[in-house]
Motif scaffolding. Structure first.
Motif, PDB file in Angstrom:
ATOM      1  N   ARG A  92       8.007 -27.468 -31.596  1.00 50.01           N
ATOM      2  CA  ARG A  92       7.352 -26.292 -31.007  1.00 50.01           C
ATOM      3  C   ARG A  92       8.119 -25.831 -29.772  1.00 50.01           C
ATOM      4  O   ARG A  92       8.605 -26.636 -28.982  1.00 50.01           O
ATOM      5  CB  ARG A  92       5.925 -26.632 -30.584  1.00 50.01           C
ATOM      6  CG  ARG A  92       5.030 -27.103 -31.716  1.00 50.01           C
ATOM      7  CD  ARG A  92       4.141 -26.005 -32.217  1.00 50.01           C
ATOM      8  NE  ARG A  92       3.154 -26.522 -33.147  1.00 50.01           N
ATOM      9  CZ  ARG A  92       2.027 -25.906 -33.463  1.00 50.01           C
ATOM     10  NH1 ARG A  92       1.740 -24.737 -32.916  1.00 50.01           N
ATOM     11  NH2 ARG A  92       1.189 -26.424 -34.321  1.00 50.01           N
ATOM     12  N   TRP A  93       8.168 -24.507 -29.592  1.00 49.71           N
ATOM     13  CA  TRP A  93       8.664 -23.956 -28.345  1.00 49.71           C
ATOM     14  C   TRP A  93       7.568 -24.023 -27.306  1.00 49.71           C
ATOM     15  O   TRP A  93       6.392 -23.824 -27.598  1.00 49.71           O
ATOM     16  CB  TRP A  93       9.126 -22.512 -28.547  1.00 49.71           C
ATOM     17  CG  TRP A  93      10.407 -22.433 -29.309  1.00 49.71           C
ATOM     18  CD1 TRP A  93      10.575 -22.097 -30.619  1.00 49.71           C
ATOM     19  CD2 TRP A  93      11.712 -22.739 -28.811  1.00 49.71           C
ATOM     20  NE1 TRP A  93      11.906 -22.165 -30.967  1.00 49.71           N
ATOM     21  CE2 TRP A  93      12.625 -22.555 -29.873  1.00 49.71           C
ATOM     22  CE3 TRP A  93      12.206 -23.144 -27.560  1.00 49.71           C
ATOM     23  CZ2 TRP A  93      13.993 -22.765 -29.724  1.00 49.71           C
ATOM     24  CZ3 TRP A  93      13.569 -23.350 -27.414  1.00 49.71           C
ATOM     25  CH2 TRP A  93      14.443 -23.160 -28.494  1.00 49.71           C
ATOM     26  N   ASP A  94       7.958 -24.314 -26.069  1.00 45.99           N
ATOM     27  CA  ASP A  94       6.982 -24.545 -25.008  1.00 45.99           C
ATOM     28  C   ASP A  94       7.623 -24.170 -23.672  1.00 45.99           C
ATOM     29  O   ASP A  94       8.813 -23.828 -23.604  1.00 45.99           O
ATOM     30  CB  ASP A  94       6.571 -26.021 -25.016  1.00 45.99           C
ATOM     31  CG  ASP A  94       5.212 -26.271 -24.394  1.00 45.99           C
ATOM     32  OD1 ASP A  94       4.692 -25.373 -23.696  1.00 45.99           O
ATOM     33  OD2 ASP A  94       4.668 -27.377 -24.584  1.00 45.99           O
ATOM     34  N   LEU A  95       6.824 -24.244 -22.624  1.00 45.36           N
ATOM     35  CA  LEU A  95       7.307 -24.101 -21.262  1.00 45.36           C
ATOM     36  C   LEU A  95       7.166 -25.449 -20.564  1.00 45.36           C
ATOM     37  O   LEU A  95       6.278 -26.245 -20.915  1.00 45.36           O
ATOM     38  CB  LEU A  95       6.494 -23.042 -20.511  1.00 45.36           C
ATOM     39  CG  LEU A  95       6.541 -21.621 -21.082  1.00 45.36           C
ATOM     40  CD1 LEU A  95       5.626 -20.710 -20.272  1.00 45.36           C
ATOM     41  CD2 LEU A  95       7.963 -21.077 -21.089  1.00 45.36           C
ATOM     42  N   GLU A 180       7.780 -13.927 -27.852  1.00 49.26           N
ATOM     43  CA  GLU A 180       7.582 -14.109 -29.288  1.00 49.26           C
ATOM     44  C   GLU A 180       7.504 -15.589 -29.653  1.00 49.26           C
ATOM     45  O   GLU A 180       6.696 -15.999 -30.497  1.00 49.26           O
ATOM     46  CB  GLU A 180       8.707 -13.428 -30.053  1.00 49.26           C
ATOM     47  CG  GLU A 180       8.655 -11.904 -29.961  1.00 49.26           C
ATOM     48  CD  GLU A 180       9.830 -11.230 -30.641  1.00 49.26           C
ATOM     49  OE1 GLU A 180      10.695 -11.945 -31.194  1.00 49.26           O
ATOM     50  OE2 GLU A 180       9.887  -9.982 -30.618  1.00 49.26           O
ATOM     51  N   ARG A 181       8.330 -16.402 -29.004  1.00 49.18           N
ATOM     52  CA  ARG A 181       8.273 -17.851 -29.275  1.00 49.18           C
ATOM     53  C   ARG A 181       6.962 -18.456 -28.782  1.00 49.18           C
ATOM     54  O   ARG A 181       6.397 -19.348 -29.440  1.00 49.18           O
ATOM     55  CB  ARG A 181       9.466 -18.549 -28.628  1.00 49.18           C
ATOM     56  CG  ARG A 181      10.793 -18.133 -29.243  1.00 49.18           C
ATOM     57  CD  ARG A 181      11.958 -18.900 -28.647  1.00 49.18           C
ATOM     58  NE  ARG A 181      13.234 -18.297 -29.028  1.00 49.18           N
ATOM     59  CZ  ARG A 181      14.406 -18.908 -28.968  1.00 49.18           C
ATOM     60  NH1 ARG A 181      14.467 -20.156 -28.523  1.00 49.18           N
ATOM     61  NH2 ARG A 181      15.513 -18.301 -29.331  1.00 49.18           N
ATOM     62  N   LEU A 182       6.469 -17.997 -27.646  1.00 49.13           N
ATOM     63  CA  LEU A 182       5.179 -18.477 -27.165  1.00 49.13           C
ATOM     64  C   LEU A 182       4.063 -18.069 -28.118  1.00 49.13           C
ATOM     65  O   LEU A 182       3.151 -18.855 -28.404  1.00 49.13           O
ATOM     66  CB  LEU A 182       4.892 -17.913 -25.766  1.00 49.13           C
ATOM     67  CG  LEU A 182       5.762 -18.418 -24.616  1.00 49.13           C
ATOM     68  CD1 LEU A 182       5.376 -17.716 -23.323  1.00 49.13           C
ATOM     69  CD2 LEU A 182       5.666 -19.924 -24.464  1.00 49.13           C
ATOM     70  N   TRP A 183       4.134 -16.834 -28.617  1.00 49.81           N
ATOM     71  CA  TRP A 183       3.096 -16.350 -29.537  1.00 49.81           C
ATOM     72  C   TRP A 183       3.042 -17.197 -30.804  1.00 49.81           C
ATOM     73  O   TRP A 183       1.974 -17.418 -31.370  1.00 49.81           O
ATOM     74  CB  TRP A 183       3.353 -14.889 -29.882  1.00 49.81           C
ATOM     75  CG  TRP A 183       2.275 -14.333 -30.778  1.00 49.81           C
ATOM     76  CD1 TRP A 183       2.269 -14.287 -32.147  1.00 49.81           C
ATOM     77  CD2 TRP A 183       1.015 -13.810 -30.355  1.00 49.81           C
ATOM     78  NE1 TRP A 183       1.087 -13.744 -32.594  1.00 49.81           N
ATOM     79  CE2 TRP A 183       0.302 -13.455 -31.519  1.00 49.81           C
ATOM     80  CE3 TRP A 183       0.434 -13.603 -29.105  1.00 49.81           C
ATOM     81  CZ2 TRP A 183      -0.964 -12.898 -31.465  1.00 49.81           C
ATOM     82  CZ3 TRP A 183      -0.837 -13.042 -29.049  1.00 49.81           C
ATOM     83  CH2 TRP A 183      -1.522 -12.700 -30.216  1.00 49.81           C
ATOM     84  N   SER A 188      -2.849 -22.000 -26.972  1.00 52.22           N
ATOM     85  CA  SER A 188      -2.951 -21.796 -25.529  1.00 52.22           C
ATOM     86  C   SER A 188      -1.775 -20.991 -25.002  1.00 52.22           C
ATOM     87  O   SER A 188      -1.916 -20.220 -24.040  1.00 52.22           O
ATOM     88  CB  SER A 188      -3.038 -23.143 -24.806  1.00 52.22           C
ATOM     89  OG  SER A 188      -1.916 -23.950 -25.103  1.00 52.22           O
ATOM     90  N   LEU A 189      -0.603 -21.128 -25.621  1.00 51.73           N
ATOM     91  CA  LEU A 189       0.557 -20.361 -25.192  1.00 51.73           C
ATOM     92  C   LEU A 189       0.482 -18.913 -25.662  1.00 51.73           C
ATOM     93  O   LEU A 189       1.051 -18.018 -25.038  1.00 51.73           O
ATOM     94  CB  LEU A 189       1.840 -21.029 -25.683  1.00 51.73           C
ATOM     95  CG  LEU A 189       2.115 -22.406 -25.090  1.00 51.73           C
ATOM     96  CD1 LEU A 189       3.388 -23.003 -25.670  1.00 51.73           C
ATOM     97  CD2 LEU A 189       2.208 -22.344 -23.569  1.00 51.73           C
ATOM     98  N   ARG A 190      -0.213 -18.658 -26.768  1.00 51.56           N
ATOM     99  CA  ARG A 190      -0.475 -17.275 -27.165  1.00 51.56           C
ATOM    100  C   ARG A 190      -1.277 -16.562 -26.081  1.00 51.56           C
ATOM    101  O   ARG A 190      -1.014 -15.407 -25.746  1.00 51.56           O
ATOM    102  CB  ARG A 190      -1.235 -17.217 -28.492  1.00 51.56           C
ATOM    103  CG  ARG A 190      -0.452 -17.736 -29.680  1.00 51.56           C
ATOM    104  CD  ARG A 190      -0.943 -17.107 -30.979  1.00 51.56           C
ATOM    105  NE  ARG A 190      -2.371 -17.219 -31.193  1.00 51.56           N
ATOM    106  CZ  ARG A 190      -2.955 -18.226 -31.832  1.00 51.56           C
ATOM    107  NH1 ARG A 190      -2.225 -19.240 -32.307  1.00 51.56           N
ATOM    108  NH2 ARG A 190      -4.262 -18.234 -32.012  1.00 51.56           N
ATOM    109  N   THR A 203       1.699  -9.381 -31.888  1.00 52.36           N
ATOM    110  CA  THR A 203       0.365  -9.579 -32.420  1.00 52.36           C
ATOM    111  C   THR A 203       0.445  -9.765 -33.924  1.00 52.36           C
ATOM    112  O   THR A 203       1.358  -9.285 -34.565  1.00 52.36           O
ATOM    113  CB  THR A 203      -0.545  -8.386 -32.110  1.00 52.36           C
ATOM    114  OG1 THR A 203       0.068  -7.193 -32.574  1.00 52.36           O
ATOM    115  CG2 THR A 203      -0.804  -8.264 -30.622  1.00 52.36           C
ATOM    116  N   PRO A 204      -0.542 -10.502 -34.494  1.00 56.95           N
ATOM    117  CA  PRO A 204      -0.474 -10.761 -35.937  1.00 56.95           C
ATOM    118  C   PRO A 204      -0.690  -9.489 -36.744  1.00 56.95           C
ATOM    119  O   PRO A 204      -1.261  -8.532 -36.262  1.00 56.95           O
ATOM    120  CB  PRO A 204      -1.618 -11.757 -36.156  1.00 56.95           C
ATOM    121  CG  PRO A 204      -2.537 -11.587 -34.991  1.00 56.95           C
ATOM    122  CD  PRO A 204      -1.700 -11.106 -33.848  1.00 56.95           C
TER     123      PRO A 204
END
Length: 204
Positions: A92-95, A180-183, A188-190, A203-204
């Motif tokens: 997963r991409w994260d911060l 986009e990666r957070l979405w 919670s990152l969305r 958005t989806p």
């Protein structure tokens, strides 16, 4: 309040607004007379919308009795060029973020975690962006994690991922790419991506 669990979200809304608030498509409408069922559906991966008949105190007491509360802090780090610092961990991409240690302030914890996980030392902490909440089952029990996210600035130096924490990559990415990666990462990152730039978030 919104609580996340992996890829799903639970929204809480006062019951007095039941006739006027719009429930998002795909959300399962429930009420806080059935909190055990609400959280069970969330853990199963369902998006849930909860009408609060008993109020915020009832929810707080419920969470305190069933979840271990933990605090974490992290940063959305931006370079002078406008790129954002991200990590890639366990698919997963994260911060960068992590637990607040005893005696630390939230800002101190966020700064430390960014440097430990990426090798980048922020030059400015900026403002608190938001706090997100998510539940997870680990070490034999359910936890409720509150993560405080801070806006930070740093020079665009070469990141160094903290591999002992299962971080495979740490890199700078363009702002829109970051959103986009957070979405497409944890629920919670969305939420964070919407708050940071609601008009730019995918958005989806």
């Amino acid at each position: 309040m919104i609580i996340a669990c992996q890829d799903s979200l639970m929204h809480f809304c006062p019951a007095a607004l039941q006739g006027s608030a719009q429930v998002p498509n795909g959300c399962l409408p429930m009420n806080d007379l059935q909190l055990d069922d609400c959280f069970a559906r969330l853990a199963e991966g369902r998006d849930v919308w909860v009408w609060q008949h008993r109020g915020a105190r009832h929810l707080a007491d419920y969470l305190a009795a069933r979840y271990r509360f933990v605090k974490a802090a992290g940063g959305m780090v931006v370079s002078p060029e406008g790129d954002c610092l991200m990590i890639y961990r366990q698919g997963r991409w994260d911060l960068p973020k992590g637990m607040v240690e005893p005696g630390e302030t939230l800002v101190q914890a966020a700064l430390r975690e960014v440097e430990e996980e990426t090798g980048i030392r922020p030059t400015d902490t900026g403002r608190l962006i938001t706090k997100t909440y998510h539940i997870y089952d680990k070490y034999g029990g359910w936890h409720l994690k509150q993560t405080s996210w801070f806006a930070m600035e740093a020079q665009r130096l070469q990141p160094r991922p903290q591999t002992e924490e299962d971080i495979a990559q740490a890199l700078w990415v363009p702002r829109q790419d970051c959103l986009e990666r957070l979405w497409n990462s944890f629920a919670s990152l969305r939420l964070l991506s919407r708050i940071v730039s609601p008009k730019e978030s995918t958005t989806p």
